[in-house]
Design a protein around this motif. Structure first.
Motif, short mmCIF file in Angstrom:
data_model
loop_
_atom_site.label_atom_id
_atom_site.label_comp_id
_atom_site.label_asym_id
_atom_site.label_seq_id
_atom_site.Cartn_x
_atom_site.Cartn_y
_atom_site.Cartn_z
N LEU A 166 0.82 -1.21 0.00
CA LEU A 166 0.00 0.00 0.00
C LEU A 166 0.86 1.26 0.00
O LEU A 166 1.93 1.29 0.60
CB LEU A 166 -0.88 0.05 1.25
N GLY A 167 0.34 2.30 -0.64
CA GLY A 167 0.94 3.62 -0.54
C GLY A 167 2.26 3.81 -1.24
O GLY A 167 2.95 4.79 -0.96
N ILE A 168 2.62 2.89 -2.14
CA ILE A 168 3.90 3.04 -2.83
C ILE A 168 3.73 3.04 -4.36
O ILE A 168 4.69 2.80 -5.10
CB ILE A 168 4.94 1.98 -2.38
N GLY A 169 2.52 3.33 -4.81
CA GLY A 169 2.28 3.54 -6.23
C GLY A 169 1.81 2.36 -7.03
O GLY A 169 1.59 2.48 -8.24
N ARG A 218 -8.90 8.18 -0.96
CA ARG A 218 -7.70 7.62 -1.62
C ARG A 218 -8.06 7.05 -2.99
O ARG A 218 -7.40 7.32 -3.98
CB ARG A 218 -7.07 6.55 -0.74
N ALA A 219 -9.12 6.24 -3.05
CA ALA A 219 -9.53 5.65 -4.33
C ALA A 219 -9.95 6.73 -5.32
O ALA A 219 -9.56 6.68 -6.49
CB ALA A 219 -10.66 4.65 -4.10
N ILE A 220 -10.72 7.69 -4.87
CA ILE A 220 -11.19 8.76 -5.76
C ILE A 220 -10.01 9.54 -6.32
O ILE A 220 -9.96 9.87 -7.51
CB ILE A 220 -12.20 9.67 -5.03
N ARG A 221 -9.02 9.80 -5.50
CA ARG A 221 -7.81 10.50 -5.94
C ARG A 221 -7.07 9.69 -7.00
O ARG A 221 -6.65 10.22 -8.04
CB ARG A 221 -6.92 10.81 -4.74
N VAL A 222 -6.91 8.40 -6.76
CA VAL A 222 -6.24 7.53 -7.74
C VAL A 222 -7.02 7.52 -9.06
O VAL A 222 -6.44 7.70 -10.13
CB VAL A 222 -6.07 6.09 -7.19
N TYR A 223 -8.32 7.30 -8.99
CA TYR A 223 -9.12 7.27 -10.21
C TYR A 223 -9.02 8.60 -10.97
O TYR A 223 -8.92 8.61 -12.19
CB TYR A 223 -10.58 6.95 -9.90
N SER A 224 -9.04 9.69 -10.25
CA SER A 224 -8.94 11.00 -10.90
C SER A 224 -7.61 11.15 -11.64
O SER A 224 -7.57 11.66 -12.76
CB SER A 224 -9.10 12.13 -9.88
N THR A 225 -6.52 10.68 -11.04
CA THR A 225 -5.22 10.78 -11.71
C THR A 225 -5.16 9.88 -12.94
O THR A 225 -4.36 10.13 -13.85
CB THR A 225 -4.04 10.43 -10.78
N LEU A 226 -6.01 8.86 -13.00
CA LEU A 226 -6.05 7.94 -14.14
C LEU A 226 -7.02 8.40 -15.23
O LEU A 226 -7.23 7.68 -16.21
CB LEU A 226 -6.43 6.54 -13.66
N GLY A 227 -7.63 9.57 -15.05
CA GLY A 227 -8.51 10.12 -16.07
C GLY A 227 -9.99 9.89 -15.85
O GLY A 227 -10.81 10.23 -16.71
N PHE A 228 -10.37 9.35 -14.70
CA PHE A 228 -11.79 9.18 -14.40
C PHE A 228 -12.38 10.53 -13.98
O PHE A 228 -11.73 11.32 -13.30
CB PHE A 228 -12.00 8.18 -13.25
N THR A 229 -13.63 10.76 -14.40
CA THR A 229 -14.37 11.94 -13.98
C THR A 229 -15.68 11.48 -13.36
O THR A 229 -16.20 10.41 -13.68
CB THR A 229 -14.65 12.89 -15.16
N GLN A 230 -16.19 12.33 -12.50
CA GLN A 230 -17.43 12.01 -11.80
C GLN A 230 -18.60 12.04 -12.78
O GLN A 230 -18.69 12.93 -13.62
CB GLN A 230 -17.64 13.03 -10.68
N LEU A 231 -19.48 11.06 -12.69
CA LEU A 231 -20.66 10.94 -13.55
C LEU A 231 -21.90 11.10 -12.67
O LEU A 231 -22.60 10.13 -12.38
CB LEU A 231 -20.67 9.59 -14.26
#
Length: 161
Positions: free
Chosen positions: A96-99, A130-143
């Protein structure tokens, strides 16, 4: 670019103890309902691909992707045909926490897009920052706003090919 350190293999009945051990960890229990082993019927269900993720040969995470059109009234059923949903967790606490999360999720997303998925959806709990931040960095946007589903309270998010 594909990260070749990560590989994915189908979950089998032999993975039951590993998955149960991972699900007993507090960081997994915080967001995932504990469950018993997958039945043979669940493992054969073509709507869902359940996988063990390895890093350089070491199993450390669970990931599943599924057709969003496989269930009646699924909250992502309005997405284009061929869209996939994803869920995952890192089971090994020392990973965890290492990318690793963003990297293995990106690798799987790339494979899904290359296979023709027009959209990939995910639905973290709205409090799982944490999950929302990761998804956002991967290009996910809120629907849309958070909503209650048969699987619990979710924040719908999508990434397009």
């Amino acid at each position: 670019m594909t990260d070749h350190r990560y590989s994915f293999r189908r979950v089998t009945a032999d993975d039951a103890d590993l998955l149960m051990r991972w699900q007993s960890n507090p960081h997994v229990r915080a967001w995932w309902e504990p469950r018993g082993p997958y039945s043979a019927e669940e493992l054969a269900d073509r709507r869902v691909l359940r996988q063990i993720v390895t890093c350089e040969g070491r199993p450390f995470a669970f990931m599943q992707d599924y057709t969003v059109h496989g269930w009646e009234d699924h909250h992502f059923a309005s997405l284009p045909e061929g869209s996939r949903g994803i869920d995952q967790y890192i089971g090994a606490p020392d990973m965890l926490g290492i990318g690793h999360g963003p990297r293995f999720i990106r690798a799987r997303m790339q494979a899904l897009f290359e296979a023709g998925a027009p959209v990939i959806a995910t639905d973290p709990h709205p409090d799982n920052a944490r999950a929302i931040r990761v998804y956002s960095t991967l290009g996910f946007t809120q629907l849309g706003p958070p909503r209650q589903t048969p699987w619990g309270l979710i924040l719908p998010m999508v990434a397009k090919a």
